[in-house]
Every structure is written in structure tokens, then in C-alpha cells.
Scaffold this active site. Structure first.
Site, PDB file in Angstrom:
ATOM      1  N   TRP A 116       0.831  -1.221   0.000  1.00  0.00           N
ATOM      2  CA  TRP A 116       0.000   0.000   0.000  1.00  0.00           C
ATOM      3  C   TRP A 116       0.862   1.267   0.000  1.00  0.00           C
ATOM      4  CZ3 TRP A 116      -0.933  -3.391   4.394  1.00  0.00           C
ATOM      5  CH2 TRP A 116      -1.800  -4.437   4.057  1.00  0.00           C
ATOM      6  N   ILE A 117       1.854   1.279  -0.861  1.00  0.00           N
ATOM      7  CA  ILE A 117       2.786   2.408  -0.873  1.00  0.00           C
ATOM      8  C   ILE A 117       2.290   3.478  -1.851  1.00  0.00           C
ATOM      9  CG2 ILE A 117       5.189   3.102  -1.117  1.00  0.00           C
ATOM     10  CD1 ILE A 117       4.497   1.073   1.211  1.00  0.00           C
TER      11      ILE A 117
ATOM     12  N   LEU B 188     -28.346  15.181  -1.237  1.00  0.00           N
ATOM     13  CA  LEU B 188     -28.502  15.172  -2.704  1.00  0.00           C
ATOM     14  C   LEU B 188     -29.398  14.026  -3.182  1.00  0.00           C
ATOM     15  CD1 LEU B 188     -26.148  17.229  -2.502  1.00  0.00           C
ATOM     16  CD2 LEU B 188     -25.156  16.167  -4.508  1.00  0.00           C
TER      17      LEU B 188
ATOM     18  N   GLU C 173      -1.724   6.461   7.279  1.00  0.00           N
ATOM     19  CA  GLU C 173      -0.962   7.190   8.317  1.00  0.00           C
ATOM     20  C   GLU C 173      -1.543   6.941   9.715  1.00  0.00           C
ATOM     21  OE1 GLU C 173       0.854  10.887   7.394  1.00  0.00           O
ATOM     22  OE2 GLU C 173       0.911  10.458   5.244  1.00  0.00           O
TER      23      GLU C 173
HETATM   24  N1  CAA Z   1       7.436   9.867  18.602  1.00  0.00           N
HETATM   25  C1  CAA Z   1       8.655   9.437  19.023  1.00  0.00           C
HETATM   26  N2  CAA Z   1       8.849   8.208  19.556  1.00  0.00           N
HETATM   27  C2  CAA Z   1       7.768   7.407  19.665  1.00  0.00           C
HETATM   28  C3  CAA Z   1       6.493   7.787  19.250  1.00  0.00           C
HETATM   29  C4  CAA Z   1       6.331   9.095  18.716  1.00  0.00           C
HETATM   30  N3  CAA Z   1       5.147   9.528  18.279  1.00  0.00           N
HETATM   31  N4  CAA Z   1       5.627   6.778  19.491  1.00  0.00           N
HETATM   32  C5  CAA Z   1       6.342   5.782  20.039  1.00  0.00           C
HETATM   33  N5  CAA Z   1       7.636   6.166  20.149  1.00  0.00           N
HETATM   34  C6  CAA Z   1       8.756   5.406  20.733  1.00  0.00           C
HETATM   35  C7  CAA Z   1       8.465   5.058  22.182  1.00  0.00           C
HETATM   36  O1  CAA Z   1       8.885   6.085  23.046  1.00  0.00           O
HETATM   37  C8  CAA Z   1       9.287   3.798  22.373  1.00  0.00           C
HETATM   38  O2  CAA Z   1      10.629   4.193  22.541  1.00  0.00           O
HETATM   39  P1  CAA Z   1      11.683   3.335  23.444  1.00  0.00           P
HETATM   40  O3  CAA Z   1      11.903   2.058  22.729  1.00  0.00           O
HETATM   41  O4  CAA Z   1      12.881   4.204  23.496  1.00  0.00           O
HETATM   42  O5  CAA Z   1      11.021   3.141  24.766  1.00  0.00           O
HETATM   43  C9  CAA Z   1       9.172   3.130  21.006  1.00  0.00           C
HETATM   44  O6  CAA Z   1       8.852   4.162  20.061  1.00  0.00           O
HETATM   45  C10 CAA Z   1       8.116   2.047  20.956  1.00  0.00           C
HETATM   46  O7  CAA Z   1       6.896   2.631  21.365  1.00  0.00           O
HETATM   47  P2  CAA Z   1       5.591   1.762  21.588  1.00  0.00           P
HETATM   48  O8  CAA Z   1       5.919   0.607  22.495  1.00  0.00           O
HETATM   49  O9  CAA Z   1       4.483   2.678  21.963  1.00  0.00           O
HETATM   50  O10 CAA Z   1       5.354   1.184  20.106  1.00  0.00           O
HETATM   51  P3  CAA Z   1       4.301   0.135  19.583  1.00  0.00           P
HETATM   52  O11 CAA Z   1       5.010  -0.937  18.859  1.00  0.00           O
HETATM   53  O12 CAA Z   1       3.346  -0.255  20.671  1.00  0.00           O
HETATM   54  O13 CAA Z   1       3.511   0.956  18.428  1.00  0.00           O
HETATM   55  C11 CAA Z   1       1.932   2.484  17.515  1.00  0.00           C
HETATM   56  C12 CAA Z   1       2.914   2.154  18.651  1.00  0.00           C
HETATM   57  C13 CAA Z   1       1.396   3.844  17.871  1.00  0.00           C
HETATM   58  C14 CAA Z   1       0.788   1.496  17.401  1.00  0.00           C
HETATM   59  C15 CAA Z   1       2.697   2.552  16.158  1.00  0.00           C
HETATM   60  O14 CAA Z   1       3.094   1.277  15.728  1.00  0.00           O
HETATM   61  C16 CAA Z   1       1.909   3.223  15.053  1.00  0.00           C
HETATM   62  O15 CAA Z   1       1.825   4.458  14.988  1.00  0.00           O
HETATM   63  N6  CAA Z   1       1.291   2.426  14.136  1.00  0.00           N
HETATM   64  C17 CAA Z   1       0.628   2.981  12.972  1.00  0.00           C
HETATM   65  C18 CAA Z   1       1.570   2.965  11.815  1.00  0.00           C
HETATM   66  C19 CAA Z   1       1.119   3.866  10.712  1.00  0.00           C
HETATM   67  O16 CAA Z   1       0.682   4.993  10.919  1.00  0.00           O
HETATM   68  N7  CAA Z   1       1.284   3.404   9.490  1.00  0.00           N
HETATM   69  C20 CAA Z   1       0.991   4.210   8.354  1.00  0.00           C
HETATM   70  C21 CAA Z   1       1.879   3.809   7.233  1.00  0.00           C
HETATM   71  S1  CAA Z   1       2.603   5.144   6.384  1.00  0.00           S
HETATM   72  C22 CAA Z   1       1.430   5.670   5.312  1.00  0.00           C
HETATM   73  O17 CAA Z   1       0.286   5.363   5.388  1.00  0.00           O
HETATM   74  C23 CAA Z   1       1.993   6.615   4.326  1.00  0.00           C
HETATM   75  C24 CAA Z   1       1.298   6.601   3.035  1.00  0.00           C
HETATM   76  O18 CAA Z   1       1.723   5.969   2.082  1.00  0.00           O
HETATM   77  C25 CAA Z   1       0.117   7.481   2.897  1.00  0.00           C
END
Ligand code: CAA
Length: 409
Positions: free
Chosen positions: A182-183, A364, A389
Site C-alpha cells: 500500500w505504498i 442530494l 498514516e
Molecule cells: N514519537 C517518538 N517516539 C515514539 C512515538 C512518537 N510519536 N511513538 C512511540 N515512540 C517510541 C516510544 O517512546 C518507544 O521508545 P523506546 O523504545 O525508546 O522506549 C518506542 O517508540 C516504541 O513505542 P511503543 O511501544 O508505543 O510502540 P508500539 O510498537 O506499541 O507501536 C503504535 C505504537 C502507535 C501502534 C505505532 O506502531 C503506530 O503508529 N502504528 C501505525 C503505523 C502507521 O501509521 N502506518 C501508516 C503507514 S505510512 C502511510 O500510510 C503513508 C502513506 O503511504 C500514505
């Protein structure tokens, strides 16, 4: 800054801010003059050059190349990139305004702008000077566009579980193997950012971000998805078969990729929130105009309280979406943490886009269900804003985690 301001100013001169109907341009008083001119210019651009082509591009699945070229000329492909690297040098407030207006005209065009700014923001923040020369400067003017390859067939929401591997080879380069899914924009892109793990046992701490050209041997655009909406842009599977990437193209350091992804997605969510607000605004404008013209039961639809209630509820949600988005942008521009606020803006705005485009079709009626009117296109485009995202479910997890762990402004 001058570049976009200049182009924005020139456009602004042609259509004075106070002239004509500015219906839908809300909260002008809260914006600086630069932001007001930008908003007006992007709106005029969207009305003249985006909206008239949106349905044909969607129907024919035609990439909006000319529109993307114009975005590049206006500085919209690199709103938040500093001028020294060829960007517009503006702030996230400007980015949110531009995204909303472009999405109001054609949401598919805005996803090209959104992913490019997402990519560029990460490279600007974490890249070395030579990486910026090679992988940022060429992507600022709309001539080259970028992809952002994080998701995989088995890991969309669970970004930390990436199973695309990066192994150091004897010649000192990394060899990337796996499949990204899904890129967005990957078919038309010239290069981008790929996330892969250098050691799966390290979980998220093994994830590393790699910059690469798309033309490298072994990188293949395997499958173009057939989608419900955003059909003018490509969403593809990208396969990696021993793709060689020199160590000099690691963005940040080995193992820092997950943090880079999370931080850049925080900022990217401002863009998706703005995009969703633009779709919702377009739906609101369409059904309001229709309700004022269409007669039923001997009076205009707009005189019926059932319709008025829908319009009021839509307008309330659009304005709260815009304010949440601008708050997240303001916090980002002023150096505050935005994880919770960007997630709130994205969650609320994307659900608003779905709600408003749904209500627009209801108002509509039969006309809303046909492709003679753009309501059904708004509905189809809106749905993905609740998915990419970070899904709505992920945004709720992020918000709750911030509150429960005291990470809050
Ligand atoms: N900013 C900085 N660091 C962060 C962070 C943030 N927002 N969120 C988490 N971290 C850090 C944490 O502090 C932690 O750090 P340490 O290892 O130093 O302690 C580390 O990351 C792991 O954090 P979590 O344990 O909270 O991570 P997780 O594995 O439980 O996942 C999640 C958290 C929020 C579910 C994350 O996986 C997530 O956001 N998932 C969604 C992914 C996403 O948005 N995908 C979209 C794909 S891109 C796209 O769609 C682009 C496109 O083509 C349009």
C-alpha cells in the site's frame, strides 16, 4: 519562504482577498497575512485547476501530472522544507492550509503533496548534508516525487513488527529483502524511504530507514492496487530482492528507523487531518448549494429543519476539525510535542470527512449517488483518511497512551 510567498502574493494580487465570495474560508482573523494570502491563492488554484479535472482523473485512473507540476511551481510539494534546500521555507500552519485547500479541489492531488512533504520532513530533519543534496533537493519542485515505504502485507498498524530485512553484505552495503504494501505514489515516484529491520529479535529497535532511488536493481513495483477512492494516484506493492543500499544512505543511524517513522508520522497526521477537512468542506459546500436550489414539498430543501440540522452538524464538525488541525500545526511550529494533538486532529477530521460526505449524499439523494455529481467521489476519497498514516483505532490508542502516561501539552 520568499518563493511561495512571492507566488502566493502574485496570485493574491490578481484576486484581492476581499473580493468575491469567500464562503467556506473560515477563521481568517486567526491567520497571519501570509497565511491568508496562501489560503486564498490555494483556493483559487484548486477551483480553477484541480476541481474541474478531479472526476475525470478518478474515472480514468489518470495520474494528475500537470497538477503536480503546478504544485511544485507553487512550492506546495515542499512547504516545510527550508529555502536553502529548494523548499518554500514555510511552517506547518501553511502546510495545513495548503493541504486543506488542495484536498477541497482534488483529494487525490493532495496525497501526492502529503506523502512528498512527509518524506521531505524526515530527510530534512535526519539527513546528512550529502543525503539532503541527493535525496531532498531534487524532490522539492514537483519534478520528482517520493514514496514512504513503512507498511507490509503482514504489518500495517503494527509498524514495529517490520519483517523486511536489511543485511550487511561483504562489500559493506545493506541488502534489502521483503515486500512493502500500500505504498502511495510509488508507481510515479523517483525514490523514497524504505523501513527494514537489521535484526528482527530487536523488535522496533532493529528498524532502520534507508534512502534509495527507485531505479536500483531488485526494486520492483509489483502490483498496483485497484482502490475505492484516490484512484488518480497509485498505491502499489513494492518488492525488494537483494536491493543494495550503501551505508551512507541510512537515514539517521541503524536502529533509529522506528523513532524516525513515529516522529514523521506525527507531523504527517497534521497533513491528513487537513486533507480530510478539505474533503469535508467540499461536501458541505456542495450540499449547501444544492439545498438552496432544490425544491421539494413546495419549498427549498434549505427551509426544511431536517436538512438544516444536517448542515449545522456538518459545519460544526468541519470547524472543529480545522481548529484541531491548526492547533497541532501551531504546537509543531512552536516546538511543542504533538503526538496526542496530531492524533486527535487526524481522528476527528477523518471521521468528519466520512460523516460529511455521507450526509452530502443523503441531502442530494439520487443525484448524490450518481457520478454526475462529486458527492460520491468525496465519500470514496474520505474513507482512506481513516486508514492511512494510522487508522482511527490507532489514533485512539495513541491519544489514550499519551493521556495515561502523562505525555500531554
Ligand atoms: N514519537 C517518538 N517516539 C515514539 C512515538 C512518537 N510519536 N511513538 C512511540 N515512540 C517510541 C516510544 O517512546 C518507544 O521508545 P523506546 O523504545 O525508546 O522506549 C518506542 O517508540 C516504541 O513505542 P511503543 O511501544 O508505543 O510502540 P508500539 O510498537 O506499541 O507501536 C503504535 C505504537 C502507535 C501502534 C505505532 O506502531 C503506530 O503508529 N502504528 C501505525 C503505523 C502507521 O501509521 N502506518 C501508516 C503507514 S505510512 C502511510 O500510510 C503513508 C502513506 O503511504 C500514505
Amino acid at each position: 519562504m520568499e518563493k511561495l510567498c512571492r507566488s502566493v502574493w502574485t496570485l493574491g494580487q490578481r484576486t484581492s482577498l476581499s473580493s468575491g465570495s469567500d464562503r467556506g474560508i473560515a477563521c481568517l482573523a486567526a491567520l497571519s497575512e501570509t497565511h491568508q494570502i496562501l489560503q486564498k491563492s490555494c483556493r483559487d488554484f484548486a477551483n480553477a485547476e484541480l476541481a474541474p479535472h478531479a472526476r475525470r482523473h478518478d474515472r480514468e485512473e489518470l495520474f494528475p501530472a500537470e497538477q503536480v507540476r503546478r504544485l511544485g511551481e507553487m512550492g506546495l510539494m515542499s512547504v516545510i522544507v527550508r529555502e536553502e534546500y529548494g523548499g518554500a521555507g514555510l511552517d506547518y500552519q501553511a502546510y495545513a492550509i495548503g493541504m486543506e485547500e488542495v484536498a477541497r479541489g482534488d483529494a487525490a492531488v493532495s496525497i501526492v503533496m502529503g506523502v512528498n512533504n512527509l518524506y521531505a520532513g524526515a530527510v530534512q530533519q535526519h539527513g546528512t548534508e550529502s543525503q539532503k543534496e541527493q535525496f531532498l533537493v531534487p524532490y522539492t519542485q514537483g519534478k520528482h516525487i517520493a514514496f514512504y515505504a513503512l507498511s507490509e502485507p503482514g504489518n500495517g498498524s503494527d509498524a514495529g513488527a517490520a519483517s523486511t530485512t536489511a543485511r550487511l553484505s561483504d562489500d559493506g552495503a545493506y541488502l534489502l529483502n521483503g515486500t512493502k504494501a500500500w505504498i502511495s505514489n510509488s508507481k510515479e515516484a523517483s525514490g523514497g524511504l524504505i523501513f527494514a529491520t537489521i535484526d528482527k529479535s530487536l523488535k522496533h529497535k532493529g528498524i532502520t530507514a534507508f534512502l534509495t532511488d527507485k531505479s536500483v536493481p531488485g526494486l520492483c513495483i509489483a502490483k498496483k492496487e485497484s482502490k475505492m477512492g484516490m484512484r488518480a494516484t497509485s498505491t502499489c506493492q513494492v518488492t525488494l530482492d537483494d536491493v543494495s543500499v550503501p551505508q551512507s544512505q541510512v537515514l539517521g543511524s541503524p536502529g533509529s528507523g522506528f523513532k524516525i517513522a513515529m516522529e514523521s508520522l506525527d507531523s504527517g497526521r497534521i497533513g491528513i487531518a487537513a486533507q480530510a477537512t478539505g474533503i469535508a468542506q467540499a461536501a458541505l459546500e456542495l450540499c449547501t448549494d444544492y439545498a438552496e436550489k432544490r425544491v421539494a414539498f413546495g419549498q427549498r430543501l434549505s427551509r426544511l429543519q431536517m436538512i438544516q440540522q444536517k448542515i449545522a452538524d456538518m459545519a460544526l464538525r468541519v470547524e472543529t476539525s480545522r481548529l484541531l488541525t491548526w492547533r497541532a500545526a501551531w504546537l509543531k511550529d512552536n516546538g511543542f510535542a504533538i503526538t496526542k494533538e496530531a492524533a486527535m486532529a487526524k481522528l476527528h477530521a477523518s471521521e468528519t470527512a466520512t460523516y460529511c460526505s455521507h450526509q452530502c449524499i443523503q441531502i442530494l439523494g439520487g443525484m448524490g449517488y450518481t457520478t454526475d455529481m462529486p458527492a460520491e467521489l468525496y465519500y470514496r476519497n474520505a474513507r482512506v483518511t481513516e486508514i492511512y498514516e494510522g487508522t482511527s483505532e490507532i489514533q485512539r490508542i495513541v491519544i489514550a497512551n499519551c493521556i495515561l502516561n502523562g505525555i500531554s501539552n
